[in-house]
Write a protein that holds these residues in place. Sequence first.
Motif, PDB file in Angstrom:
ATOM      1  N   MET A 126       0.841  -1.201   0.000  1.00 44.17           N
ATOM      2  CA  MET A 126       0.000   0.000   0.000  1.00 44.17           C
ATOM      3  C   MET A 126       0.877   1.252   0.000  1.00 44.17           C
ATOM      4  SD  MET A 126      -3.302  -0.532   0.067  1.00 44.17           S
ATOM      5  CE  MET A 126      -3.938   0.935   0.897  1.00 44.17           C
ATOM      6  N   PRO A 127       0.549   2.238  -0.832  1.00 40.02           N
ATOM      7  CA  PRO A 127       1.307   3.489  -0.808  1.00 40.02           C
ATOM      8  C   PRO A 127       1.161   4.167   0.547  1.00 40.02           C
ATOM      9  CG  PRO A 127      -0.051   3.324  -2.781  1.00 40.02           C
ATOM     10  CD  PRO A 127      -0.487   2.226  -1.863  1.00 40.02           C
ATOM     11  N   PRO A 128       2.177   4.906   0.979  1.00 41.85           N
ATOM     12  CA  PRO A 128       2.099   5.590   2.262  1.00 41.85           C
ATOM     13  C   PRO A 128       1.061   6.693   2.246  1.00 41.85           C
ATOM     14  CG  PRO A 128       4.008   6.326   1.043  1.00 41.85           C
ATOM     15  CD  PRO A 128       3.428   5.168   0.270  1.00 41.85           C
ATOM     16  N   ALA A 129       0.476   6.986   3.378  1.00 46.91           N
ATOM     17  CA  ALA A 129      -0.469   8.098   3.476  1.00 46.91           C
ATOM     18  C   ALA A 129       0.284   9.401   3.305  1.00 46.91           C
ATOM     19  CB  ALA A 129      -1.180   8.060   4.826  1.00 46.91           C
ATOM     20  N   SER A 130      -0.444  10.434   2.893  1.00 45.93           N
ATOM     21  CA  SER A 130       0.200  11.727   2.699  1.00 45.93           C
ATOM     22  C   SER A 130       0.789  12.268   3.998  1.00 45.93           C
ATOM     23  CB  SER A 130      -0.802  12.719   2.110  1.00 45.93           C
ATOM     24  OG  SER A 130      -1.183  12.318   0.816  1.00 45.93           O
ATOM     25  N   THR A 131       0.192  11.909   5.128  1.00 42.30           N
ATOM     26  CA  THR A 131       0.751  12.353   6.402  1.00 42.30           C
ATOM     27  C   THR A 131       2.125  11.739   6.634  1.00 42.30           C
ATOM     28  OG1 THR A 131      -0.548  10.595   7.449  1.00 42.30           O
ATOM     29  CG2 THR A 131      -1.455  12.821   7.518  1.00 42.30           C
ATOM     30  N   ASP A 132       2.351  10.518   6.114  1.00 39.48           N
ATOM     31  CA  ASP A 132       3.679   9.924   6.199  1.00 39.48           C
ATOM     32  C   ASP A 132       4.662  10.725   5.349  1.00 39.48           C
ATOM     33  OD1 ASP A 132       2.717   7.908   7.823  1.00 39.48           O
ATOM     34  OD2 ASP A 132       2.331   6.542   6.154  1.00 39.48           O
ATOM     35  N   ALA A 133       4.195  11.233   4.222  1.00 37.51           N
ATOM     36  CA  ALA A 133       5.037  12.049   3.362  1.00 37.51           C
ATOM     37  C   ALA A 133       5.487  13.303   4.093  1.00 37.51           C
ATOM     38  CB  ALA A 133       4.280  12.416   2.087  1.00 37.51           C
ATOM     39  N   ARG A 134       4.612  13.877   4.871  1.00 37.97           N
ATOM     40  CA  ARG A 134       4.995  15.065   5.644  1.00 37.97           C
ATOM     41  C   ARG A 134       6.136  14.724   6.609  1.00 37.97           C
ATOM     42  NH1 ARG A 134       1.692  19.688   8.838  1.00 37.97           N
ATOM     43  NH2 ARG A 134       3.254  20.129  10.411  1.00 37.97           N
ATOM     44  N   ALA A 135       6.038  13.604   7.286  1.00 39.89           N
ATOM     45  CA  ALA A 135       7.096  13.187   8.212  1.00 39.89           C
ATOM     46  C   ALA A 135       8.406  12.950   7.460  1.00 39.89           C
ATOM     47  CB  ALA A 135       6.665  11.930   8.956  1.00 39.89           C
ATOM     48  N   ASP A 136       8.302  12.385   6.251  1.00 38.96           N
ATOM     49  CA  ASP A 136       9.498  12.184   5.430  1.00 38.96           C
ATOM     50  C   ASP A 136      10.159  13.512   5.105  1.00 38.96           C
ATOM     51  OD1 ASP A 136       9.019   9.466   5.405  1.00 38.96           O
ATOM     52  OD2 ASP A 136       8.162   9.439   3.379  1.00 38.96           O
ATOM     53  N   LEU A 137       9.364  14.519   4.789  1.00 40.13           N
ATOM     54  CA  LEU A 137       9.899  15.831   4.429  1.00 40.13           C
ATOM     55  C   LEU A 137      10.580  16.497   5.617  1.00 40.13           C
ATOM     56  CD1 LEU A 137       6.880  16.957   2.257  1.00 40.13           C
ATOM     57  CD2 LEU A 137       9.239  16.769   1.422  1.00 40.13           C
ATOM     58  N   VAL A 138       9.992  16.360   6.788  1.00 39.56           N
ATOM     59  CA  VAL A 138      10.614  16.917   7.997  1.00 39.56           C
ATOM     60  C   VAL A 138      11.975  16.270   8.223  1.00 39.56           C
ATOM     61  CG1 VAL A 138      10.446  17.089  10.501  1.00 39.56           C
ATOM     62  CG2 VAL A 138       8.423  17.539   9.087  1.00 39.56           C
ATOM     63  N   ALA A 139      12.037  14.950   8.075  1.00 43.12           N
ATOM     64  CA  ALA A 139      13.289  14.229   8.271  1.00 43.12           C
ATOM     65  C   ALA A 139      14.336  14.650   7.243  1.00 43.12           C
ATOM     66  CB  ALA A 139      13.046  12.720   8.202  1.00 43.12           C
ATOM     67  N   LEU A 140      13.882  14.908   5.996  1.00 45.92           N
ATOM     68  CA  LEU A 140      14.814  15.343   4.962  1.00 45.92           C
ATOM     69  C   LEU A 140      15.418  16.696   5.311  1.00 45.92           C
ATOM     70  CD1 LEU A 140      16.053  14.857   2.156  1.00 45.92           C
ATOM     71  CD2 LEU A 140      14.101  16.081   1.194  1.00 45.92           C
ATOM     72  N   CYS A 141      14.604  17.609   5.813  1.00 45.60           N
ATOM     73  CA  CYS A 141      15.123  18.922   6.222  1.00 45.60           C
ATOM     74  C   CYS A 141      16.160  18.780   7.327  1.00 45.60           C
ATOM     75  CB  CYS A 141      13.977  19.822   6.681  1.00 45.60           C
ATOM     76  SG  CYS A 141      12.855  20.339   5.372  1.00 45.60           S
ATOM     77  N   GLU A 142      15.938  17.843   8.220  1.00 44.02           N
ATOM     78  CA  GLU A 142      16.884  17.630   9.320  1.00 44.02           C
ATOM     79  C   GLU A 142      18.192  17.027   8.827  1.00 44.02           C
ATOM     80  OE1 GLU A 142      14.623  15.193  11.961  1.00 44.02           O
ATOM     81  OE2 GLU A 142      13.474  16.884  12.802  1.00 44.02           O
ATOM     82  N   ARG A 143      18.106  16.132   7.799  1.00 42.62           N
ATOM     83  CA  ARG A 143      19.317  15.501   7.256  1.00 42.62           C
ATOM     84  C   ARG A 143      20.078  16.444   6.349  1.00 42.62           C
ATOM     85  NH1 ARG A 143      15.668  11.372   5.935  1.00 42.62           N
ATOM     86  NH2 ARG A 143      15.933  11.796   3.702  1.00 42.62           N
TER      87      ARG A 143
END
Length: 223
Positions: A1-18
Motif C-alpha cells: 500500500m502506498p504511504p499516506a500523505s501524512t507519512d510524506a509530511r514526516a518524510d519531508l521533515v526528516a529530509l530537512c533535518e538531514r
Amino acid sequence: MPPASTDARADLVALCERGIDWRLGQQPVWGNEAPLRDAAVLVLFGVLDSVPAGASNAVARDLDVLLQRRAATLSSHAGQIAFPGGRLEPTDSDAAAGALREAVEETGLDPRGVDVLGTLTPFPVPVSNHLVTPVPAWWSRPSEVAAVDSAETVETFRVPVADLVDPANRAMTEHRFAGEVYRSPAFAVGGRVVWGFTARVLSRMFEDLGWAVEWDERKVVEP
C-alpha cells in the motif's frame, strides 16, 4: 500500500533535518566569480484536491506539489515551470519568510494554512546569478491560488507527485551553458515539461526521500 500523505509530511521533515548535498549526482555549473544573490522558493506539498494521480507507485496518489509557469517575457528562466519564490528582501527575517512572502504575492495563497517544515541547503543557480534556498512546506489548510501578476506568472497549478515519479514521465534534457552541453533531469507530465533548477530539486528530493522509481535516463525531451 502506498504511504499516506501524512507519512510524506514526516518524510519531508526528516529530509530537512538531514539536509542535501546538491553536488552529489548532479551536473551543475558551480563556478561563478560574481557574488550570488540570495533567493528562496517554497516547495509546497499537500493534499490539494480530490483528484488523484493517474500513476500508482510507492507515493500516495493524493500527494501533490504546487508549481507555476513563469511569464515568457521575464529576463531569466522565461517560460519555465517553477516553484513560487524569488529574491530575498531586507525585510525578510530568513529564507523561509522570504519564500512564503513571495508565494503569497505570486499565487495569493493564505499563509495561515502553510506549515514550513524547514529549509534545505542553498542551491547555486549561476545562469541567473542566485543562491536559492528550497523551503519544503506542507499545505495543512489549502486555499485558492491563481497567477496574481501576469507579468511574472501565467498559470499556477498542482501536480500529483506519483505522476512526477512515474518512469513514463521521467526524462533528461540537454542544454548549452557557457559553451558546454549539460544534461539534467526533467519531468514531462500533462503536456508540460519541468526542467532546470525546479526539476533538479524535485529529482534529488525524490531520491533522498525514497520516493523515486527507476527510470530510463537515455530518454531525452526538449525543454
